[in-house]
Design a protein around this motif. Structure first.
Motif, PDB file in Angstrom:
ATOM      1  N   ARG A   1      -0.818  -2.087  -5.420  1.00  0.00           N
ATOM      2  CA  ARG A   1      -1.508  -2.136  -4.129  1.00  0.00           C
ATOM      3  C   ARG A   1      -2.099  -3.507  -3.848  1.00  0.00           C
TER       4      ARG A   1
ATOM      5  N   ASP B   1      -3.578   4.949 -12.612  1.00  0.00           N
ATOM      6  CA  ASP B   1      -4.379   4.346 -11.549  1.00  0.00           C
ATOM      7  C   ASP B   1      -4.380   2.828 -11.652  1.00  0.00           C
TER       8      ASP B   1
ATOM      9  N   ASP C   1      -7.826   4.948   1.476  1.00  0.00           N
ATOM     10  CA  ASP C   1      -7.273   5.999   0.619  1.00  0.00           C
ATOM     11  C   ASP C   1      -6.369   6.963   1.380  1.00  0.00           C
TER      12      ASP C   1
ATOM     13  N   THR D   1      -0.934   1.642 -10.239  1.00  0.00           N
ATOM     14  CA  THR D   1      -0.856   1.735  -8.783  1.00  0.00           C
ATOM     15  C   THR D   1      -1.822   0.767  -8.111  1.00  0.00           C
TER      16      THR D   1
ATOM     17  N   ALA E   1       2.030   6.538  -6.903  1.00  0.00           N
ATOM     18  CA  ALA E   1       0.988   7.452  -7.379  1.00  0.00           C
ATOM     19  C   ALA E   1       1.458   8.902  -7.303  1.00  0.00           C
TER      20      ALA E   1
ATOM     21  N   GLU F   1      -2.546   6.691   0.601  1.00  0.00           N
ATOM     22  CA  GLU F   1      -1.999   7.382  -0.564  1.00  0.00           C
ATOM     23  C   GLU F   1      -1.818   8.869  -0.283  1.00  0.00           C
TER      24      GLU F   1
ATOM     25  N   GLY G   1       1.255   4.176  -2.863  1.00  0.00           N
ATOM     26  CA  GLY G   1       1.096   5.595  -2.575  1.00  0.00           C
ATOM     27  C   GLY G   1       2.267   6.414  -3.082  1.00  0.00           C
TER      28      GLY G   1
ATOM     29  N   TYR H   1       1.424  10.722   0.820  1.00  0.00           N
ATOM     30  CA  TYR H   1       2.499  11.029  -0.128  1.00  0.00           C
ATOM     31  C   TYR H   1       2.135  12.144  -1.107  1.00  0.00           C
TER      32      TYR H   1
ATOM     33  N   TRP I   1       0.832  -1.197   0.000  1.00  0.00           N
ATOM     34  CA  TRP I   1       0.000   0.000   0.000  1.00  0.00           C
ATOM     35  C   TRP I   1       0.869   1.252   0.000  1.00  0.00           C
ATOM     36  N   ARG I   2       1.919   1.226   0.819  1.00  0.00           N
ATOM     37  CA  ARG I   2       2.809   2.381   0.881  1.00  0.00           C
ATOM     38  C   ARG I   2       3.561   2.562  -0.434  1.00  0.00           C
TER      39      ARG I   2
END
Length: 321
Positions: free
Chosen positions: A50, A43, A81, A46, A33, A84, A30, A87, A26-27
């Motif tokens: 994810r 999208d 969300d 990413t 993105a 994300e 982010g 960042y 997930w990080r």
């Protein structure tokens, strides 16, 4: 980075102390993105990085404006969300940063978990106010927790929907996707046993503004029922001329009827407003309407400087968060 949280200094970076951070994927998504150019397919890439959400929390982090979050679970997509947004700023942050000044008042209509409530709170500061309208208990509880965690006494959560008249409305809920909650169109037949429909109190912005501070900026994201919000704010628009930031997706507006977009434009035009698109090159007053538009009154004292500043402010293609 200097934190806006309780006047204390924050360490640069996305993570706060306490609960576990988000999963590495997930990080990574982010960071990706925030780094990739705003082109088609970003999208999708990413999202692939994810992966399928399985982690359910707890979750913690720090947004790019210094606001922190520490929540017990992340089963809701709007909460996920937040990772994300550790960042990069939310898509419409430039409008809030340009329009709002310390001491201002903002109405966040359809606040959900409070991403833009938090952003507006940072812009108006402790002498300002942010009235966050969120009728659904679960996302409103997250919003309230975020405001408390950051010491934001300027945030005023309001447990009501906003429409053309005061009373009650029915909302269609989407478990795990609070951002998709929308009003059930008037006249629709709903089974009394339908657990996905919630009846909530409703107010109008004219009614609310008569009892509270009037806004300098109104943000409206109510999944297609933006027209109803404006119909209940005609006196506020006429007399006070606040900036209005609203979603205008055709697919959502059809919930209000085939003529909803034309009627929405007419309400703003009759109040003397001009509509501007939020494009990747900045503010524009021509072309097809973007997902979100900004309505400004030429008689508003800040009209010229705001238009000039946002003319040079790029907005991403994806304006959902």
């Amino acid at each position: 980075m200097t934190s806006v949280v309780s006047g204390t200094a924050a360490t640069t970076g996305p993570c706060a102390t306490g609960a576990p951070r988000a999963p590495l994927r997930w990080r990574a998504a982010g960071r990706l993105a925030a780094a990739l150019p705003d082109i088609r397919g970003r999208d999708r890439v990413t999202g692939w990085v994810r992966g399928t959400p399985r982690f359910t929390g707890p979750l913690r982090g720090r947004l790019t404006n210094g606001m922190v979050f520490e929540l017990p679970d992340c089963r809701d997509g709007s909460v996920r969300d937040l990772v994300e947004l550790c960042y990069r700023p939310p898509a419409l942050a430039g409008v809030f940063d340009t329009v709002l000044r310390p001491g201002d008042c903002c109405y966040d209509v359809g606040a959900n978990i409070g991403v833009y409530t938090l952003w507006a709170a940072g812009a108006v500061g402790p002498t300002g106010q942010v009235h966050a309208f969120e009728p659904v208990p679960e996302p409103r509880a997250v919003l309230t927790a975020l405001a408390a965690r950051n010491g934001l006494t300027q945030v005023r959560p309001t447990a009501a929907a906003v429409g053309s008249t005061a009373g009650t409305v029915r909302l269609r809920l989407h478990p795990g996707a609070s951002g998709l909650t929308h009003q059930v169109p008037p006249g629709s037949v709903v089974s009394p046993a339908d657990a996905a429909v919630l009846t909530v109190p409703a107010t109008t912005l004219d009614r609310h503004a008569a009892r509270h501070r009037r806004p300098d900026l109104i943000k409206i994201d109510v999944e297609g029922f933006e027209l109803d919000v404006l119909l209940g704010a005609t006196e506020l628009l006429r007399a006070h001329r606040p900036a209005v930031l609203l979603e205008m997706l055709p697919s959502h507006l059809t919930r209000r009827g085939d003529q909803a977009r034309g009627k929405l434009i007419d309400v703003l035009a009759r109040a003397g407003y001009r509509l501007f698109n939020l494009t990747r090159r900045g503010l524009a007053d021509e072309g097809e309407f973007t997902a979100n538009v900004l309505a400004l009154h030429p008689g508003w004292a800040r009209f010229d400087p705001v238009v000039a500043a946002l003319h040079r402010t790029p907005f991403p293609r994806n304006q959902t968060t």
